[in-house]
Every structure is written in C-alpha cells, then in structure tokens.
Design a protein around this motif. Sequence first.
Motif: not given
Length: 123
Positions: A25-37, A93-108
Amino acid sequence: QVQLVESGGGLVQAGGSLRLSCAASGRTFSAYAMGWFRQAPGKERDFVAGINWNYGYTNYEDSVKGRFIISRDNAKNTVSLQMNSLKAEDTAVYYCATCNDWYSPTATACAYWGQGTQVIVSS
C-alpha cells in the motif's frame, strides 16, 4: 512511502509447499521491481527471487531455481512466492521488498521492507 505486509509463513515438513504473499500500500506499487529475501539465524539477508515491474521478468537464487516461483499482480498490489519441495535449509524469515533491481538486488538496493514472515521446514 510504501507499506509491505507479508503473510503465509509457517511450519511445514520437508518436501511440502507454502505460498507467501506480500500486500503493498502507499505509493505506486507497480512502478517498483520487487524482491523476496530471506534471513536465517546468524546469517545475512540474502536474495531469493526478483520480478520486474511490468514485463514479469524473474530471476532466482540458484538454490531455489525450479522450486520457487515469484509472481505479482499489479492490479491487486501483491507479490507472491510459491515455494515447493521445501528443504530444511529453506528455514528462515522471508521478507518482501521494493528494489531498484529485479535481477539480483542486494539488500541495500531495496528501499522498503515488510516485517517478515517465518518459514520453518522440518526434516
């Protein structure tokens, strides 16, 4: 600002399946790459799977390839992780996150995080 809430974790026997969901929820979700960590006790938070924002391109960490499937529904502001053939080493523990890279993002490379959901796989 994006708020992320994971659900679907739990205790499962080895070989079983779980489906994790992440509601945004919040800002436009569809604009972000998403990752599971995931983060196991005493270990760093590691990339598991990523998906780009529009074409559905996906990538997986080697140990989960062929077992996990990431998907997203931009209309519902959700991203999911279907986990099959679970192994004891998937416990974390599994986390979802918005990321600036979808291929292999680091947590940072990921700005917004959910609170995490625990997955325990018993052998």
